[in-house]
Design a protein around this motif. Structure first.
Motif, PDB file in Angstrom:
ATOM      1  N   UNK A  70       9.235 -25.043 -27.602  1.00 15.96           N
ATOM      2  CA  UNK A  70       9.452 -26.457 -27.938  1.00 15.96           C
ATOM      3  C   UNK A  70       9.618 -27.339 -26.704  1.00 15.96           C
ATOM      4  N   UNK A  71       9.569 -26.741 -25.519  1.00 19.75           N
ATOM      5  CA  UNK A  71       9.751 -27.522 -24.296  1.00 19.75           C
ATOM      6  C   UNK A  71       8.449 -28.134 -23.796  1.00 19.75           C
ATOM      7  N   UNK A 116      15.583 -23.284 -28.702  1.00 24.03           N
ATOM      8  CA  UNK A 116      17.037 -23.199 -28.742  1.00 24.03           C
ATOM      9  C   UNK A 116      17.608 -24.060 -29.861  1.00 24.03           C
ATOM     10  N   UNK A 117      17.515 -25.403 -29.721  1.00 22.18           N
ATOM     11  CA  UNK A 117      18.088 -26.294 -30.741  1.00 22.18           C
ATOM     12  C   UNK A 117      17.061 -26.874 -31.701  1.00 22.18           C
ATOM     13  N   UNK A 118      15.862 -27.140 -31.185  1.00 16.91           N
ATOM     14  CA  UNK A 118      14.917 -27.982 -31.916  1.00 16.91           C
ATOM     15  C   UNK A 118      14.236 -27.220 -33.059  1.00 16.91           C
ATOM     16  N   UNK A 119      14.976 -27.044 -34.148  1.00 19.03           N
ATOM     17  CA  UNK A 119      14.441 -26.254 -35.267  1.00 19.03           C
ATOM     18  C   UNK A 119      13.285 -26.977 -35.950  1.00 19.03           C
ATOM     19  N   UNK A 120      13.340 -28.326 -35.945  1.00 17.35           N
ATOM     20  CA  UNK A 120      12.267 -29.059 -36.641  1.00 17.35           C
ATOM     21  C   UNK A 120      10.908 -28.797 -35.987  1.00 17.35           C
ATOM     22  N   UNK A 121      10.899 -28.881 -34.663  1.00 17.04           N
ATOM     23  CA  UNK A 121       9.627 -28.643 -33.978  1.00 17.04           C
ATOM     24  C   UNK A 121       9.212 -27.168 -34.113  1.00 17.04           C
ATOM     25  N   UNK A 122      10.186 -26.270 -34.050  1.00 16.94           N
ATOM     26  CA  UNK A 122       9.861 -24.846 -34.193  1.00 16.94           C
ATOM     27  C   UNK A 122       9.210 -24.585 -35.557  1.00 16.94           C
ATOM     28  N   UNK A 123       9.735 -25.225 -36.596  1.00 16.85           N
ATOM     29  CA  UNK A 123       9.171 -25.057 -37.949  1.00 16.85           C
ATOM     30  C   UNK A 123       7.738 -25.611 -37.985  1.00 16.85           C
ATOM     31  N   UNK A 124       7.592 -26.810 -37.426  1.00 13.59           N
ATOM     32  CA  UNK A 124       6.264 -27.442 -37.404  1.00 13.59           C
ATOM     33  C   UNK A 124       5.251 -26.556 -36.668  1.00 13.59           C
ATOM     34  N   UNK A 125       5.677 -26.023 -35.510  1.00 12.35           N
ATOM     35  CA  UNK A 125       4.774 -25.153 -34.731  1.00 12.35           C
ATOM     36  C   UNK A 125       4.443 -23.884 -35.518  1.00 12.35           C
ATOM     37  N   UNK A 126       5.451 -23.358 -36.223  1.00 10.55           N
ATOM     38  CA  UNK A 126       5.236 -22.108 -36.968  1.00 10.55           C
ATOM     39  C   UNK A 126       4.241 -22.323 -38.100  1.00 10.55           C
ATOM     40  N   UNK A 129       9.524 -15.735 -35.008  1.00  7.65           N
ATOM     41  CA  UNK A 129      10.120 -16.850 -34.265  1.00  7.65           C
ATOM     42  C   UNK A 129      11.604 -16.573 -34.072  1.00  7.65           C
ATOM     43  N   UNK A 130      12.149 -17.155 -32.998  1.00  6.69           N
ATOM     44  CA  UNK A 130      13.587 -17.052 -32.753  1.00  6.69           C
ATOM     45  C   UNK A 130      14.141 -18.460 -32.571  1.00  6.69           C
ATOM     46  N   UNK A 131      15.216 -18.753 -33.300  1.00  7.46           N
ATOM     47  CA  UNK A 131      15.948 -19.991 -33.040  1.00  7.46           C
ATOM     48  C   UNK A 131      17.250 -19.580 -32.345  1.00  7.46           C
ATOM     49  N   UNK A 132      17.419 -20.028 -31.109  1.00  8.38           N
ATOM     50  CA  UNK A 132      18.582 -19.609 -30.312  1.00  8.38           C
ATOM     51  C   UNK A 132      19.899 -20.012 -30.960  1.00  8.38           C
ATOM     52  N   UNK A 133      19.934 -21.213 -31.475  1.00  8.42           N
ATOM     53  CA  UNK A 133      21.150 -21.760 -32.082  1.00  8.42           C
ATOM     54  C   UNK A 133      21.290 -21.195 -33.507  1.00  8.42           C
ATOM     55  N   UNK A 134      22.264 -20.271 -33.657  1.00  5.77           N
ATOM     56  CA  UNK A 134      22.370 -19.535 -34.934  1.00  5.77           C
ATOM     57  C   UNK A 134      22.682 -20.434 -36.125  1.00  5.77           C
ATOM     58  N   UNK A 135      23.291 -21.577 -35.857  1.00  6.51           N
ATOM     59  CA  UNK A 135      23.647 -22.471 -36.972  1.00  6.51           C
ATOM     60  C   UNK A 135      22.391 -23.054 -37.644  1.00  6.51           C
ATOM     61  N   UNK A 136      21.236 -22.912 -36.980  1.00  6.06           N
ATOM     62  CA  UNK A 136      19.986 -23.460 -37.545  1.00  6.06           C
ATOM     63  C   UNK A 136      19.167 -22.395 -38.286  1.00  6.06           C
ATOM     64  N   UNK A 137      19.710 -21.155 -38.307  1.00  5.02           N
ATOM     65  CA  UNK A 137      18.927 -20.032 -38.852  1.00  5.02           C
ATOM     66  C   UNK A 137      18.442 -20.299 -40.285  1.00  5.02           C
ATOM     67  N   UNK A 138      19.368 -20.703 -41.165  1.00  5.96           N
ATOM     68  CA  UNK A 138      18.995 -20.859 -42.580  1.00  5.96           C
ATOM     69  C   UNK A 138      17.951 -21.952 -42.777  1.00  5.96           C
ATOM     70  N   UNK A 139      18.075 -23.002 -41.984  1.00 10.15           N
ATOM     71  CA  UNK A 139      17.100 -24.102 -42.085  1.00 10.15           C
ATOM     72  C   UNK A 139      15.692 -23.593 -41.773  1.00 10.15           C
ATOM     73  N   UNK A 140      15.599 -22.804 -40.706  1.00 12.47           N
ATOM     74  CA  UNK A 140      14.276 -22.291 -40.300  1.00 12.47           C
ATOM     75  C   UNK A 140      13.782 -21.270 -41.322  1.00 12.47           C
ATOM     76  N   UNK A 141      14.682 -20.382 -41.723  1.00 10.41           N
ATOM     77  CA  UNK A 141      14.336 -19.313 -42.668  1.00 10.41           C
ATOM     78  C   UNK A 141      13.783 -19.920 -43.968  1.00 10.41           C
ATOM     79  N   UNK A 142      14.485 -20.939 -44.447  1.00  9.99           N
ATOM     80  CA  UNK A 142      14.092 -21.541 -45.720  1.00  9.99           C
ATOM     81  C   UNK A 142      12.744 -22.264 -45.595  1.00  9.99           C
ATOM     82  N   UNK A 143      12.591 -22.997 -44.506  1.00 15.45           N
ATOM     83  CA  UNK A 143      11.351 -23.760 -44.325  1.00 15.45           C
ATOM     84  C   UNK A 143      10.135 -22.845 -44.207  1.00 15.45           C
TER      85      UNK A 143
END
Ligand code: NAD
Ligand code: MG
Length: 384
Positions: free
Chosen positions: A11-12, A37-47, A55-69
Motif C-alpha cells: 500500500x506504500x 500495516x494500517x491501510x486496510x481499505x487499499x489492501x482490500x481494493x488491491x486484493x 494478504x497480511x494486515x499488520x494492524x490486527x484490529x483491522x483483521x475482521x474488516x479485511x477478512x469479511x471484505x
C-alpha cells in the motif's frame, strides 16, 4: 509462466507503483502476496483487483474488516506482525519485493532469504541495520538481492558485464531535496508540509523527510557498502538537482559509467522485477534536444549534519548504523507529528549515538536489542 511477486508493503509508494508495473505486464508478473500495516481499505481494493494467494494486515484490529471484505474470494487473510514473517516463509512466490518502510522490513526479508527467494530490495533500512548478516545469509543461500533504490539500481546496471574489473569508486547522486542551498537559520523553522515536498520524486513520508535532511543519502551510502561490497572510502556523494543521472561507477582506468533517465521509480522497480530482462514500456523518455542543464555540486555537510552522522556510522560500522537508523526513525516520526523541529532530528540522533554502547561485531539479537534500546532512549529525550 508469470513470475509470482510477494509485495511486502503493497500500500506504500513503492508497493502501489509495483502493482502498476504488474498490472501493465500480466503475462510477466502476478501479485501473489500483498501486505499492509494500517491501510486496510487499499489492501482490500488491491486484493479484489489482483486476487493474490494471501494478504497480511499488520494492524490486527483491522483483521475482521479485511477478512469479511474478502470472504467471497479465495484470498487467505492473516494479521499481525508475526504473520508477516510466517507468510514470508510460505513457498508460494518467486520473488519478494521488500517495500516495507524501516526496521520492520528486516524480519520478513530475512525469512524470504532463508527459504531461498530472490529479493527486489527497496527497504534500505534492512541493509543499514544488519547489512553484514543479511548479505552473508544471501550468499550462503545463493539468493540474489536486486536493488530497487534508484541509485543502487543505477550502480547495479553500471556493473553488469564488468566481471572482475576494479571499481575505484561509486558516486551516488542526490537531488539535495527541497532545502538545497538553505542554511540552519532557515531550517530551524521549516514545517513538515514543506519538508514533504520533494522536487523530483513522490515518495512515502519517512523517506521524504530523510531526503530533506540528507539522511536518506547517508543511509544509501551504507546500503551501497553492503550491496556492492565496498570500502567506505569508495563511496562518494554528489548533489545533482535534476535527478537525471541516477548514479555512477568509476573504474580503475578512470572511466565513468552512469545510468540515466527521467526520475520515475517504476523504472528501477520493473528492472528489479524483470531482471535480467529489460521490459519495454511507454514511460516518458528523457529528451537531450530540450534545453536542460545537468549540474553537480558538493553536499553542504555542515548544514545537513545527518549526512555527516551517517558517514560516521558507515566508517565506524558495528551497531552504529543500527543505532543511527533507530534514532532517526523515532526522530522522523516525532517531526511528522510536530513534536520536534527539523534540526532537532539531527541532535537526537547524535545524542543517541553517544549513549548506546558500541558493539563491534553484533549478532542478530544484538541488532534487535540495540534497535529497541536506541528507540527507547531517543523517545525519552524527545519525551514522547
Ligand atoms: P510508504 O510509507 O509509502 O509505504 C510503506 C509500506 O510499508 C506501506 O505498505 C505500509 O503499510 C508498510 N508498513 C509501514 N510500517 C510497517 C510495519 N511496521 N509493519 C509492516 N508494514 C509496514 O514507504 P515507501 O516510500 O514506499 O518506501 C518503502 C521503502 O522503500 C523504504 O524503505 C524506502 O526507503 C524505500 N524507497 C522508497 C522510494 C520511493 O520512491 N518511495 C525510493 C527508494 C527507496
Ligand atoms: Mg534513492
Amino acid at each position: 509462466m508469470a513470475k509470482r511477486i510477494a509485495i511486502f508493503g503493497s500500500t506504500g509508494s513503492i508497493g502501489t507503483q509495483a502493482l502498476d508495473v504488474i498490472a501493465a505486464n500480466p503475462d510477466k508478473f502476478s501479485a501473489e502476496v500483498l501486505t499492509a500495516y494500517h491501510n486496510h481499505e487499499l489492501l482490500i481494493e488491491q486484493s479484489l483487483k489482483f486476487n493474490p494467494n494471501c494478504v497480511v494486515i499488520g494492524d490486527e484490529s483491522k483483521y475482521l474488516l479485511v477478512k469479511e471484505a474478502l470472504s467471497h474470494t479465495n484470498v487467505k487473510v492473516f494479521a499481525g506482525e508475526r504473520a508477516l514473517e510466517e507468510v514470508a516463509a510460505i513457498d508460494c512466490y518467486d520473488m519478494m519485493l521488500a517495500a516495507i518502510v524501516g526496521f520492520a522490513g528486516l524480519k520478513p526479508t530475512l525469512q524470504a532469504i532463508e527459504i531461498g527467494k530472490p529479493i527486489a530490495l527497496a527497504n534500505k533500512e534492512t541493509l543499514v541495520v544488519a547489512g553484514d548478516l543479511v548479505m552473508q545469509k544471501a550468499v550462503a543461500k545463493r539468493v540474489p538481492i536486486i536493488p530497487v533504490d534508484s541509485e543502487h539500481s543505477a550502480i547495479f546496471q553500471c556493473l553488469i558485464g564488468e566481471g572482475r574489473n576494479v571499481v575505484e569508486k561509486v558516486i551516488l547522486t542526490a537531488s539535495g531535496g527541497p532545502f538545497l542551498g538553505r542554511k540552519p537559520n532557515y531550517l530551524v523553522n521549516v514545517k513538515k508540509e514543506h519538508a514533504l515536498q520533494h522536487p523530483n520524486w513522490e515518495m512515502g513520508a519517512k523517506i521524504s523527510i530523510d531526503s530533506a535532511t540528507l539522511m536518506n543519502k547517508g543511509l544509501e551510502m551504507i546500503e551501497a557498502k553492503w550491496l556492492f561490497n565496498l570500502h567506505p572510502d569508495q563511496i562518494h556523494v554528489i548533489i545533482h538537482p535534476q535527478s537525471i543521472i541516477h548514479s555512477m561507477v568509476q573504474f580503475a582506468d578512470g572511466s565513468i559509467k552512469s545510468q540515466m533517465g527521467l526520475p520515475d521509480m517504476k523504472l528501477p522497480i520493473q528492472y528489479a522485477l524483470g531482471f535480467p530482462q529489460r521490459i519495454a514500456n511507454n514511460f516518458p523518455r528523457y529528451d537531450f534536444k530540450k534545453p536542460h542543464t545537468l549540474t553537480f555540486e558538493e553536499p553542504d555537510y555542515k548544514t545537513f549534519r545527518n549526512l555527516s552522522l551517517a558517514i560516521d556510522a558507515l566508517n565506524k560500522g558495528g551497531n552504529w548504523p543500527c543505532i543511527l537508523n533507530a534514532a532517526n526513525e523515532v526522530a522522523v516520526y516525532a517531526f511528522l507529528r510536530n513534536r520536534i523541529g527539523f534540526l532537532d532530528m539531527t541532535a537526537v540522533v547524535e545524542e543517541t549515538l553517544s549513549k548506546i554502547p558500541f558493539i563491534e561485531k553484533p549478532t542478530l539479537q544484538d541488532y534487535f536489542d540495540c534497535d529497541g534500546a536506541a528507540r527507547t532512549f531517543t523517545a525519552s529525550i524527545i519525551r514522547m
